[in-house]
Design a protein around this motif. Structure first.
Motif, PDB file in Angstrom:
ATOM      1  N   UNK A 213       0.795  -3.589   7.150  1.00  0.00           N
ATOM      2  CA  UNK A 213       1.530  -3.953   5.930  1.00  0.00           C
ATOM      3  C   UNK A 213       2.700  -3.014   5.668  1.00  0.00           C
ATOM      4  N   UNK A 214       2.671  -1.836   6.288  1.00  0.00           N
ATOM      5  CA  UNK A 214       3.742  -0.873   6.081  1.00  0.00           C
ATOM      6  C   UNK A 214       3.707  -0.194   4.728  1.00  0.00           C
ATOM      7  N   UNK A 215       2.583  -0.259   4.041  1.00  0.00           N
ATOM      8  CA  UNK A 215       2.448   0.304   2.692  1.00  0.00           C
ATOM      9  C   UNK A 215       1.398   1.414   2.720  1.00  0.00           C
ATOM     10  N   UNK A 216       1.848   2.673   2.558  1.00  0.00           N
ATOM     11  CA  UNK A 216       0.919   3.804   2.629  1.00  0.00           C
ATOM     12  C   UNK A 216      -0.159   3.717   1.557  1.00  0.00           C
ATOM     13  N   UNK A 217       0.219   3.299   0.352  1.00  0.00           N
ATOM     14  CA  UNK A 217      -0.766   3.196  -0.732  1.00  0.00           C
ATOM     15  C   UNK A 217      -1.862   2.207  -0.360  1.00  0.00           C
ATOM     16  N   UNK A 218      -1.494   1.149   0.311  1.00  0.00           N
ATOM     17  CA  UNK A 218      -2.467   0.150   0.755  1.00  0.00           C
ATOM     18  C   UNK A 218      -3.416   0.737   1.797  1.00  0.00           C
ATOM     19  N   UNK A 219      -2.877   1.601   2.652  1.00  0.00           N
ATOM     20  CA  UNK A 219      -3.703   2.244   3.686  1.00  0.00           C
ATOM     21  C   UNK A 219      -4.773   3.114   3.042  1.00  0.00           C
ATOM     22  N   UNK A 220      -4.381   3.939   2.072  1.00  0.00           N
ATOM     23  CA  UNK A 220      -5.350   4.808   1.396  1.00  0.00           C
ATOM     24  C   UNK A 220      -6.393   3.967   0.644  1.00  0.00           C
ATOM     25  N   UNK A 221      -5.929   2.941  -0.048  1.00  0.00           N
ATOM     26  CA  UNK A 221      -6.849   2.117  -0.841  1.00  0.00           C
ATOM     27  C   UNK A 221      -7.849   1.385   0.043  1.00  0.00           C
ATOM     28  N   UNK A 222      -7.408   0.956   1.234  1.00  0.00           N
ATOM     29  CA  UNK A 222      -8.281   0.184   2.125  1.00  0.00           C
ATOM     30  C   UNK A 222      -9.344   1.033   2.812  1.00  0.00           C
ATOM     31  N   UNK A 223      -9.118   2.340   2.875  1.00  0.00           N
ATOM     32  CA  UNK A 223     -10.013   3.185   3.670  1.00  0.00           C
ATOM     33  C   UNK A 223     -10.760   4.252   2.882  1.00  0.00           C
ATOM     34  N   UNK A 252       2.256   8.635  12.573  1.00  0.00           N
ATOM     35  CA  UNK A 252       2.810   7.890  13.711  1.00  0.00           C
ATOM     36  C   UNK A 252       3.562   6.652  13.254  1.00  0.00           C
ATOM     37  N   UNK A 253       3.111   6.044  12.148  1.00  0.00           N
ATOM     38  CA  UNK A 253       3.758   4.841  11.625  1.00  0.00           C
ATOM     39  C   UNK A 253       4.937   5.160  10.710  1.00  0.00           C
ATOM     40  N   UNK A 254       5.214   6.450  10.499  1.00  0.00           N
ATOM     41  CA  UNK A 254       6.308   6.845   9.618  1.00  0.00           C
ATOM     42  C   UNK A 254       6.009   6.620   8.154  1.00  0.00           C
ATOM     43  N   UNK A 255       4.716   6.632   7.798  1.00  0.00           N
ATOM     44  CA  UNK A 255       4.314   6.330   6.426  1.00  0.00           C
ATOM     45  C   UNK A 255       3.699   7.520   5.695  1.00  0.00           C
TER      46      UNK A 255
END
Length: 310
Positions: A213-223, A252-255
């Motif tokens: 999704x390219x959204x860092x906040x989404x990454x933290x929330x999902x995990x 690595x994803x630049x996020x």
């Protein structure tokens, strides 16, 4: 194995209370069976497999018992010795560096050898993460083909799971979340119902999907929930490893815009188990982590001050 198979078969046969006549029917004559069990002769592999089937014993179990009985260990080839040396380094510390010579020898061994035992595959999978992307990918495809040829062998499904899961993690660390998703899905097809598979496998899939999704906040929330669950099970080191892997994938994803308190805490705890005597320059090692020193300077505290931050 010359003349040592028969006595072991006799031991197993007697333990199972099977008569010679029943075990060797249509395989060996009575005289042949007596000589075989006395260690005077050996038999063909085909006949051995027939006997093992009647004894309800796998070839792997028989080999294990034979090795224990005879105390025979295979003499490693020079290439296998290199694998063992590299694996010993990584067993001490996963971030240990291999020499260019070791990397080249491992690559040549893996890509030219036509056959591997399962133990050799295990050793290769342990050292492969230190290889460059191109040989890593080629070796993965080769091992995938070899493992697919023996799906019913003991623990092969587990190795297939690890092979694809490891590739997915490597891709996450290279900023290739879409490819990682694909390979985590492949790994899931071979996963078992273990706690490790359910937690870390689920975490990896959620992490890859969120990164797309390219959204860092989404990454933290999902995990975050998975990490909290693992910590709640008392698996603190594993939880810290997941946090570290997530940070690495975000970088690595630049996020990865900044180090969170939880990431600093995980790093502070993880460095306490680093074998520092193997590292000549501690400061240079810590510089491997982008933005870490900047975060510590902004906080005005050393990394050790975050050991109790979760």
């Amino acid at each position: 194995m010359a003349h040592t198979i028969g006595p072991l078969i006799k031991t197993v046969r007697q333990a199972e209370e099977i008569t010679q006549a029943r075990l060797y029917a249509n395989v060996l004559s009575r005289r042949q069976a007596i000589r075989f069990e006395a260690g005077e002769t050996d038999i063909t592999t085909e006949r051995l497999f027939q006997l093992l089937a009647r004894l309800d014993m796998t070839a792997a179990e028989f080999q294990y018992r034979w090795e224990k009985q005879t105390a025979v260990a295979a003499t490693p080839t020079p290439q296998q010795a290199i694998l063992d040396t590299a694996q010993a380094k990584l067993d001490q510390w996963l971030d240990a560096d291999l020499t260019p010579g070791e990397e080249q020898a491992i690559e040549a061994y893996a890509l030219t050898r036509p056959f591997f035992t399962l133990n050799q595959i295990d050793r290769l999978m342990a050292v492969m993460p230190k290889l460059a992307p191109a040989p890593y990918g080629r070796i993965t495809q080769k091992l995938a083909r070899l493992l697919a040829e023996m799906p019913d062998a003991p623990q092969v499904q587990r190795r297939r799971y690890r092979l694809w899961a490891n590739l997915g993690i490597r891709e996450l660390f290279s900023g290739e979340a879409v490819q990682a998703q694909k390979h985590f899905t492949q790994a899931a097809a071979f996963a078992n119902d273990s706690l490790d598979d359910r937690i870390t496998g689920g975490f990896n899939q959620q992490l890859a999907a969120a990164l797309v999704t390219g959204d860092a906040a989404n990454v933290y929330a999902a995990t975050d929930a998975v990490i909290a669950h693992m910590r709640g099970l008392g698996l603190g080191v594993d939880a810290d490893s997941l946090i570290d892997n997530r940070r690495h994938a975000l970088t690595a994803a630049g996020l990865h815009a900044h180090w969170t308190p939880a990431e600093l805490g995980a790093m502070a705890r993880l460095v306490t188990i680093v074998p520092w005597p193997l590292i000549q320059d501690k400061a240079a090692y810590l510089r491997r982590f982008p933005g870490l020193q900047t975060a510590l300077d902004a906080a005005g505290r050393p990394l050790s001050a975050f050991r109790d931050v979760y």
